[in-house]
Design a protein around this motif. Structure first.
Motif, PDB file in Angstrom:
ATOM      1  N   ILE A 217      11.028  10.655   1.995  1.00  0.00           N
ATOM      2  CA  ILE A 217      10.106   9.595   2.422  1.00  0.00           C
ATOM      3  C   ILE A 217      10.803   8.239   2.387  1.00  0.00           C
ATOM      4  CG2 ILE A 217       8.013   8.337   1.779  1.00  0.00           C
ATOM      5  CD1 ILE A 217       6.863  11.034   0.818  1.00  0.00           C
ATOM      6  N   VAL A 218      11.549   7.984   1.314  1.00  0.00           N
ATOM      7  CA  VAL A 218      12.283   6.715   1.196  1.00  0.00           C
ATOM      8  C   VAL A 218      13.300   6.594   2.334  1.00  0.00           C
ATOM      9  CG1 VAL A 218      13.955   5.423  -0.192  1.00  0.00           C
ATOM     10  CG2 VAL A 218      11.972   6.490  -1.291  1.00  0.00           C
ATOM     11  N   ALA A 219      14.017   7.684   2.612  1.00  0.00           N
ATOM     12  CA  ALA A 219      15.003   7.665   3.696  1.00  0.00           C
ATOM     13  C   ALA A 219      14.332   7.376   5.042  1.00  0.00           C
ATOM     14  CB  ALA A 219      15.749   8.998   3.748  1.00  0.00           C
ATOM     15  N   SER A 220      13.163   7.992   5.262  1.00  0.00           N
ATOM     16  CA  SER A 220      12.433   7.761   6.519  1.00  0.00           C
ATOM     17  C   SER A 220      12.047   6.297   6.668  1.00  0.00           C
ATOM     18  CB  SER A 220      11.172   8.637   6.563  1.00  0.00           C
ATOM     19  OG  SER A 220      11.497  10.000   6.570  1.00  0.00           O
ATOM     20  N   THR A 243       0.997   0.211  10.773  1.00  0.00           N
ATOM     21  CA  THR A 243       0.776   1.634  10.992  1.00  0.00           C
ATOM     22  C   THR A 243       1.364   2.482   9.868  1.00  0.00           C
ATOM     23  OG1 THR A 243       2.825   1.933  12.276  1.00  0.00           O
ATOM     24  CG2 THR A 243       0.852   1.265  13.484  1.00  0.00           C
ATOM     25  N   CYS A 244       2.282   1.894   9.092  1.00  0.00           N
ATOM     26  CA  CYS A 244       2.921   2.624   7.996  1.00  0.00           C
ATOM     27  C   CYS A 244       2.374   2.230   6.625  1.00  0.00           C
ATOM     28  CB  CYS A 244       4.432   2.367   7.997  1.00  0.00           C
ATOM     29  SG  CYS A 244       5.248   2.707   9.558  1.00  0.00           S
ATOM     30  N   ALA A 245       1.714   1.068   6.558  1.00  0.00           N
ATOM     31  CA  ALA A 245       1.278   0.529   5.267  1.00  0.00           C
ATOM     32  C   ALA A 245       0.308   1.463   4.551  1.00  0.00           C
ATOM     33  CB  ALA A 245       0.647  -0.839   5.460  1.00  0.00           C
ATOM     34  N   SER A 246      -0.626   2.074   5.305  1.00  0.00           N
ATOM     35  CA  SER A 246      -1.613   2.965   4.689  1.00  0.00           C
ATOM     36  C   SER A 246      -0.937   4.163   4.047  1.00  0.00           C
ATOM     37  CB  SER A 246      -2.629   3.428   5.736  1.00  0.00           C
ATOM     38  OG  SER A 246      -3.310   2.333   6.298  1.00  0.00           O
ATOM     39  N   HIS A 247       0.012   4.736   4.776  1.00  0.00           N
ATOM     40  CA  HIS A 247       0.723   5.903   4.254  1.00  0.00           C
ATOM     41  C   HIS A 247       1.526   5.541   3.018  1.00  0.00           C
ATOM     42  CE1 HIS A 247       4.204   8.827   4.312  1.00  0.00           C
ATOM     43  NE2 HIS A 247       3.161   9.623   4.213  1.00  0.00           N
ATOM     44  N   LEU A 248       2.205   4.414   3.044  1.00  0.00           N
ATOM     45  CA  LEU A 248       2.985   3.977   1.884  1.00  0.00           C
ATOM     46  C   LEU A 248       2.106   3.748   0.661  1.00  0.00           C
ATOM     47  CD1 LEU A 248       5.633   1.486   3.349  1.00  0.00           C
ATOM     48  CD2 LEU A 248       6.093   3.574   2.060  1.00  0.00           C
ATOM     49  N   ASN A 289      -8.395   7.272  -0.168  1.00  0.00           N
ATOM     50  CA  ASN A 289      -7.847   7.750   1.097  1.00  0.00           C
ATOM     51  C   ASN A 289      -8.661   7.278   2.306  1.00  0.00           C
ATOM     52  OD1 ASN A 289      -6.436   9.217   3.087  1.00  0.00           O
ATOM     53  ND2 ASN A 289      -7.654  11.040   2.705  1.00  0.00           N
ATOM     54  N   PRO A 290      -9.967   7.556   2.371  1.00  0.00           N
ATOM     55  CA  PRO A 290     -10.726   7.068   3.539  1.00  0.00           C
ATOM     56  C   PRO A 290     -10.820   5.555   3.605  1.00  0.00           C
ATOM     57  CG  PRO A 290     -12.200   8.031   1.889  1.00  0.00           C
ATOM     58  CD  PRO A 290     -10.807   8.349   1.456  1.00  0.00           C
ATOM     59  N   VAL A 291     -10.825   4.877   2.450  1.00  0.00           N
ATOM     60  CA  VAL A 291     -10.891   3.414   2.435  1.00  0.00           C
ATOM     61  C   VAL A 291      -9.626   2.820   3.028  1.00  0.00           C
ATOM     62  CG1 VAL A 291     -11.072   1.367   0.977  1.00  0.00           C
ATOM     63  CG2 VAL A 291     -12.425   3.404   0.431  1.00  0.00           C
ATOM     64  N   VAL A 292      -8.468   3.285   2.546  1.00  0.00           N
ATOM     65  CA  VAL A 292      -7.181   2.749   2.998  1.00  0.00           C
ATOM     66  C   VAL A 292      -6.942   3.037   4.465  1.00  0.00           C
ATOM     67  CG1 VAL A 292      -4.684   2.980   2.738  1.00  0.00           C
ATOM     68  CG2 VAL A 292      -6.134   2.824   0.713  1.00  0.00           C
ATOM     69  N   TYR A 293      -7.281   4.263   4.902  1.00  0.00           N
ATOM     70  CA  TYR A 293      -6.971   4.649   6.279  1.00  0.00           C
ATOM     71  C   TYR A 293      -8.003   4.171   7.293  1.00  0.00           C
ATOM     72  CZ  TYR A 293      -3.022   7.644   5.094  1.00  0.00           C
ATOM     73  OH  TYR A 293      -1.806   8.101   4.686  1.00  0.00           O
ATOM     74  N   SER A 294      -9.223   3.852   6.857  1.00  0.00           N
ATOM     75  CA  SER A 294     -10.252   3.483   7.828  1.00  0.00           C
ATOM     76  C   SER A 294     -10.474   1.985   7.950  1.00  0.00           C
ATOM     77  CB  SER A 294     -11.586   4.162   7.473  1.00  0.00           C
ATOM     78  OG  SER A 294     -12.029   3.745   6.192  1.00  0.00           O
ATOM     79  N   LEU A 295     -10.431   1.252   6.838  1.00  0.00           N
ATOM     80  CA  LEU A 295     -10.722  -0.177   6.890  1.00  0.00           C
ATOM     81  C   LEU A 295      -9.684  -0.948   7.684  1.00  0.00           C
ATOM     82  CD1 LEU A 295     -12.046  -0.967   3.290  1.00  0.00           C
ATOM     83  CD2 LEU A 295     -13.343  -0.567   5.396  1.00  0.00           C
ATOM     84  N   ARG A 296      -8.425  -0.463   7.670  1.00  0.00           N
ATOM     85  CA  ARG A 296      -7.353  -1.154   8.388  1.00  0.00           C
ATOM     86  C   ARG A 296      -7.022  -0.473   9.712  1.00  0.00           C
ATOM     87  NH1 ARG A 296      -4.003  -4.543   5.711  1.00  0.00           N
ATOM     88  NH2 ARG A 296      -2.249  -3.783   6.935  1.00  0.00           N
TER      89      ARG A 296
END
Length: 314
Positions: A217-220, A243-248, A289-296
């Motif tokens: 993940i760090v390498a990606s 687009t990557c902030a939620s996953h991080l 999970n739903p908060v981070v991925y849906s609000l943004r």
């Protein structure tokens, strides 16, 4: 309870899950709090899954993986929380040996699957940013299905090894587990023999299932960061990074406590601390999970308003 077997040894036939408190009033308060957390987690993740399934615009690899993540989260929290809620209100806090075996196996399998699945989601973001024009060609539905199935198979196989080695240990003395569910290190601490070999095997599994995924993940994201820095406009860089902030965020919340519990040396084992940390990655990350991925996420919000008949969001 113990069962008498040959050689006059007594083997535990059930465990007692100590939970968080022995005070009835405190337990009732905790029951209400955890019930609300559980229902919110299931409803939130269930809503994300429903929106992705119903809105054709969300039928892309990114949202397919997000749907799988929500399913894993619902399954994992359902493996532990309902029983904990029952124990908070009941006098008996026992779980059969077979029930403990099954709970440890399923929870471990889902957790290990999620560890690998975060790598898949990081790869998805890498392809989307590095090869935007070929995104749907590279991550075709056949590959997406194979990646999802492969992570599930790996998680269940490694969990079987971990659970089998833990539960085949002789448990012939105390049967009180200082935890709210049958988690490997907590149960293993009750074994009537030296467990260093089992702990070594667990650490090897942790390297494959935690350290290596984190490294990938760090390498990606190093490559993703390099690609973002090449974007000339500040607005473009911010949009791409968002687009990557939620996953991080979810990777950090999940891996930090899980790594501490399963990778640290057994000499630093602390039951009370483990309960709190496992509660964080088993309950609060599922809720977030739903908060981070849906609000943004504009696409998720648009899908929600479209389905409830309010039109698109601005």
């Amino acid at each position: 309870m113990w069962t008498l077997i040959e050689h006059n040894e007594s083997w535990v036939s059930e465990f007692v899950l100590l939970g968080f408190s022995g005070e009835p009033l405190t337990n009732r308060i905790l029951f209400i709090a955890f019930l609300l957390l559980y229902l919110s987690s299931v409803l939130g993740n269930g809503l994300i899954m429903t929106l992705i399934l119903l809105d054709l615009h969300l039928h892309t690899p990114m949202y397919f993986f997000l749907c799988i993540l929500s399913l894993l989260d619902i399954s994992a929290i359902t493996t532990t929380m309902p029983q904990m809620l029952v124990h908070l209100l009941s006098y008996s806090k026992t779980i059969t040996f077979a029930g403990c075996w099954l709970q440890m196996y399923v929870f471990g399998a889902l957790g290990l699957t999620e560890c690998i699945f975060f790598v898949v989601m990081a790869y998805d973001r890498y392809v989307a940013i590095y090869y935007p024009l070929r995104y749907m060609v590279i991550l075709n539905w056949g590959l997406c299905t194979q990646l999802a199935a492969g992570t599930l198979v790996c998680g269940f196989i490694f969990s079987l090894v971990h659970t089998y080695l833990t539960m085949r240990l002789p448990y012939c003395g105390p049967n009180v587990v200082n935890h709210y569910f049958c988690e490997g290190p907590s149960v293993r601490s009750l074994a009537c023999m030296d467990t260093h070999l089992i702990e070594l095997v667990d650490q090897i599994i942790s390297v494959f299932m935690v350290v290596i995924p984190v490294s990938l993940i760090v390498a990606s994201y190093v490559h993703i960061a390099m690609a973002i820095l090449k974007i000339k406009s500040t607005q473009g860089r911010c949009k791409t990074f968002s687009t990557c902030a939620s996953h991080l965020t979810m990777v950090t919340f999940y891996y930090v406590p899980a790594t501490y519990i399963y990778v640290r040396p057994s000499s630093s084992y602390s039951p009370e601390q483990d309960k709190q940390l496992s509660l964080f990655y088993n309950v609060f990350t599922v809720l977030l999970n739903p908060v981070v991925y849906s609000l943004r996420n504009k696409d998720i919000k648009e899908a929600f308003f479209k389905i409830v008949g309010c039109g698109n969001v601005a």
